[in-house]
Design an enzyme around this catalytic site. Structure first.
Site, short mmCIF file in Angstrom:
data_model
loop_
_atom_site.label_atom_id
_atom_site.label_comp_id
_atom_site.label_asym_id
_atom_site.label_seq_id
_atom_site.Cartn_x
_atom_site.Cartn_y
_atom_site.Cartn_z
N ASN A 6 3.64 -5.35 9.82
CA ASN A 6 5.02 -5.21 8.94
C ASN A 6 5.34 -3.77 8.79
OD1 ASN A 6 3.16 -6.27 7.12
ND2 ASN A 6 4.37 -5.51 5.74
N ASP A 7 5.52 -3.13 7.44
CA ASP A 7 6.14 -2.02 7.25
C ASP A 7 5.44 -0.71 7.91
OD1 ASP A 7 7.11 -3.67 5.14
OD2 ASP A 7 6.35 -2.48 3.53
N PHE A 10 -1.52 -1.55 0.75
CA PHE A 10 -0.33 -1.73 0.80
C PHE A 10 0.35 -0.41 1.15
CE2 PHE A 10 1.40 -5.68 -1.48
CZ PHE A 10 0.44 -6.65 -0.95
N ARG A 17 4.68 0.28 -6.43
CA ARG A 17 3.75 0.39 -5.16
C ARG A 17 5.00 1.25 -4.14
NH1 ARG A 17 5.83 -4.81 -5.55
NH2 ARG A 17 7.43 -5.67 -4.15
#
Length: 721
Positions: free
Chosen positions: A298-299, A356, A415
């Site tokens: 993902n990101d 993250f 975050r």
């Protein structure tokens, strides 16, 4: 004793055992509503959830089609769900439960005389985790014959402020779900990779891989610890762990597995990744967009350029097809179109303390003091889910990172730190998503050494993955030359909504109400490159962006992709200053055969067909708005159409410029991207490429349309060397 009496007694015993074994269902949440259960608040909605709810991570482990979920409305909704009274008639109450692990706030209670005599929660209290439901049991033998009710409670707002429950059953047998038992296997590391078999939908097992023998746990070094859907028989695909640095040592693989499990015995080692010969040739593999070798992506994270390499770090689950186990994957490219995936960039600090999203910079002046050797230091900031915003640094061109011993450097409710250098103030800036007072903000912190940070300000209304950068402003029709003294700052977040304004290194002040938008479709959590060299024009500023293309690839060993890199500019339009996003010019490196026509008139019902041999294409066309109702390009059954009456391209608002609409279209195996009017709007959407396009067609409907110029470029794969 007479024989008939013995038979009678045995029969009675058999009957007693059989009757005791019959379960009593309390609730399985398979109905259209909750029946005679009572709801309070809005958390549980009007009836059972049919699986995963909007904006929720994938929910698994429930039985049938429904479950009780308090995620209706998200984590900030609260409420209770209470059963009618029932009599305790079995020794145990078994149930599936997941979600938040907050006692008294996200829980299920067994009430007797209005008091909670048993309680259970989910397992999650920090970002990350899994939405999988697991079996739990209450021993209620001492409550036999009493009247009880079950109350499912959600009193919590914010992260993991929800609870999931399913299949509540009274039973004389405790549900152990093949009660897992400790299992270990030792392997002498001789090859570069350990390979693990994955079966989609299998129960997730927590597995630890450590260097050192199981009999000497004090000497062990954990390589990685993760959850994985281990295959017990036929694997859907294989994933791998890089262990080359530990050759000659012993790896101990351990976990809680069902009795007689053969999963650990199936783990093998080799010097190649699984199915290396067919890698990047899979049927749904994007050919001009980056995707991971195996597992979930993902990101984009840590986008930074250094010494001829564009680094693309990314959120990755290397051990499964779905989101989980967040690591930083890592790929490099000399030109943003040819990528090579290298070994993992950042591993989690520990199990459940996931890595993250974040960003990276080049500390060329060694302001942090991390430099050892001849290379400039690449410093990354990321969210460690159990600690806060953390700093790591690399002295080997971004291949491996070392934890800063003073982590976390910022601790707050948020975050996704984005680092930039603010030249006028000679300090670093960290823009980070903040949930201050349970609202959504971008917070700005500053530092001169990347270690000690000072909070400066917040701006409200922005979600995760914030971004901030400065660009010169140019007229819409004039290429940006980088010499303009007129500049603006841009901020935006994961949803690609942005604002233009001023930034003094501490506070951002927008110059307009609301937000603007360039990107549409499943485009999310984009980031722009730090430290990018100048463009082709002398002194030109260049801002390159990559976003996450949220497009599934079912049936593959990999999932999701990155959108094609775009170059961002600010231009003055009749609506004010707007940001434009256009595919980078390096797409030309993939050009093969070209098909071109000029001054073509398209008549209604008579499309112009262009034959092609390749399945990946770049299409450019300039349409003059005439009397047609719509016009555009059809590719593989998908119409990319401009609606003249609504002034919209694929439902994106787009006014003609000088009476014309320009389209640039990138066609890949799993996606189509559409750029309108040189980047005024940009769409990413899923596409099921038939792999034998044969031809594309230009069409006009409800009238005629003139096309001044049309070009179709057949493309090479970006995976070709």
């Amino acid at each position: 004793m007479p024989r008939i009496c013995v038979i009678t007694i045995l029969a009675a015993l058999v009957c007693t055992v059989a009757c005791a074994a019959e379960d009593i269902l309390i609730q399985d949440f398979e109905g259209a509503d909750f029946g005679n259960w009572k709801t309070e608040g809005d958390a549980f909605g009007s009836g059972p959830a049919k699986g995963t709810l909007p904006h929720q991570m994938e929910v698994s482990g429930f039985l049938g089609k429904g479950l009780a979920s308090s995620f209706h409305g998200g984590d900030d909704s609260v409420g209770t769900l209470t059963s009618p009274a029932f009599k305790v008639e079995r020794k145990f109450v078994n149930f599936l439960i997941g979600g938040g692990g907050y006692a008294g706030e996200t829980c299920m209670n067994l009430l007797v005389d209005g008091k909670a005599v048993r309680t259970a929660t989910g397992t999650n209290v920090v970002p990350g985790g899994s939405e999988r439901l697991a079996w739990q049991s209450w021993d209620v033998g001492d409550l036999a014959g009493k009247e009880a009710t079950i109350q499912i409670v959600d009193k919590r707002k914010g992260g993991w402020g929800h609870i999931s429950v399913d299949n509540i059953v009274q039973s004389d047998k405790k549900r152990e779900d093949e009660q897992p038992k400790p299992a270990t296997r030792e392997i002498a590391i001789e090859k570069a990779y350990l390979h693990f078999p994955v079966k989609n939908g299998a129960p997730k097992r927590r597995v630890k891989v450590a260097v050192g023998r199981a009999s000497l746990p004090a000497d062990e070094k954990i390589i990685d610890e993760f959850e994985i859907e281990l295959a017990e028989d036929q694997a859907d695909f294989w994933v791998f762990l890089h262990v080359e640095p530990y050759k000659g040592k012993t790896a101990t693989i351990s976990g809680m597995l069902p009795p007689e499990s053969k999963a650990l015995a199936a783990v093998v080692q080799s010097d190649e990744v699984p199915d290396a010969a067919n890698l990047y040739k899979e049927t749904k593999r994007p050919q001009i967009h980056f995707s991971a070798r195996r597992g979930w992506l993902n990101d984009p994270n840590g986008l930074v350029y250094y010494k001829g390499e564009y680094h693309l770090y990314f959120q990755a689950n290397p051990y499964g097809w779905k989101w989980d186990n967040m690591h930083w994957g890592h790929a490099v490219s000399p030109d943003l179109v040819h990528w090579q995936e290298v070994q993992m960039g950042i591993y989690p600090f520990k199990f459940g303390d996931w890595a993250f999203s974040g960003s990276a910079i080049v500390d060329k002046d060694n302001l942090a003091g991390f430099k050892k050797g001849n290379e400039d230091v690449i410093v990354a900031a990321y969210t460690s889910t159990g600690r806060g915003e953390c700093i790591v640094y690399s002295n080997d061109r971004g291949r491996t990172f070392t934890e800063y011993e003073g982590n976390p450097v910022v601790k707050h409710s948020g975050r996704d730190p984005k680092l930039i250098w603010y030249g006028p103030g000679k300090h670093w800036v960290m823009a980070v998503y903040d949930e201050f007072e349970k609202k959504q903000w971008i917070a700005f912190h500053t530092s001169t050494d990347l270690k000690n940070w000072t909070f400066q300000s917040r701006i409200a209304g922005y979600f995760e993955c914030p971004e901030i950068f400065e660009l010169p402003v140019a007229p819409a029709s004039v290429p940006v030359d980088g010499k303009a003294e007129n500049t603006r700052w841009v901020i935006y977040a994961a949803d690609a909504k942005y604002a233009v304004g001023k930034f003094d290194g501490k506070t951002f002040v927008p110059e307009h109400e609301g937000k603007h938008q360039v990107h549409w479709g499943p485009f999310y959590a984009s980031q722009t490159y730090n430290n990018v060299p100048a463009g082709t024009e002398a002194g030109a500023t260049r801002r390159v962006q990559i976003g996450w293309g949220r497009i599934d690839t079912p049936g593959m060993a990999f999932n999701q992709m990155m959108a094609f890199p775009c170059e961002l500019t600010l231009r003055t339009t009749d609506e004010g200053i707007r940001m434009f996003a256009k595919p980078i010019k390096e797409i030309e490196k993939l050009h093969k055969e070209k098909h071109a026509k000029e001054d073509v008139t398209l008549e209604a019902g008579k499309p112009l067909s262009v034959s092609v041999r390749e399945d990946i294409l770049e299409i450019q066309a300039e349409f003059a708005v005439g009397n047609a109702k719509s016009f555009g390009v059809e590719v593989g059954g998908t119409k990319i159409a401009y609606d003249v009456e609504k002034s919209s391209l694929m439902k994106m608002p787009l006014k003609p410029v000088d009476g014309k609409v320009r389209m640039q279209i990138l066609v890949d195996i799993s996606s189509i991207e559409v750029c309108g009017n040189d980047g005024r709007v940009y769409l990413t959407q899923a596409f099921n490429n038939p792999r034998k396009l044969g031809a594309i067609s230009f069409f006009s409907e409800g009238g005629t349309t003139k096309v001044g110029k049309m070009e179709v470029f057949e493309l090479k794969s970006g995976w070709e060397k």
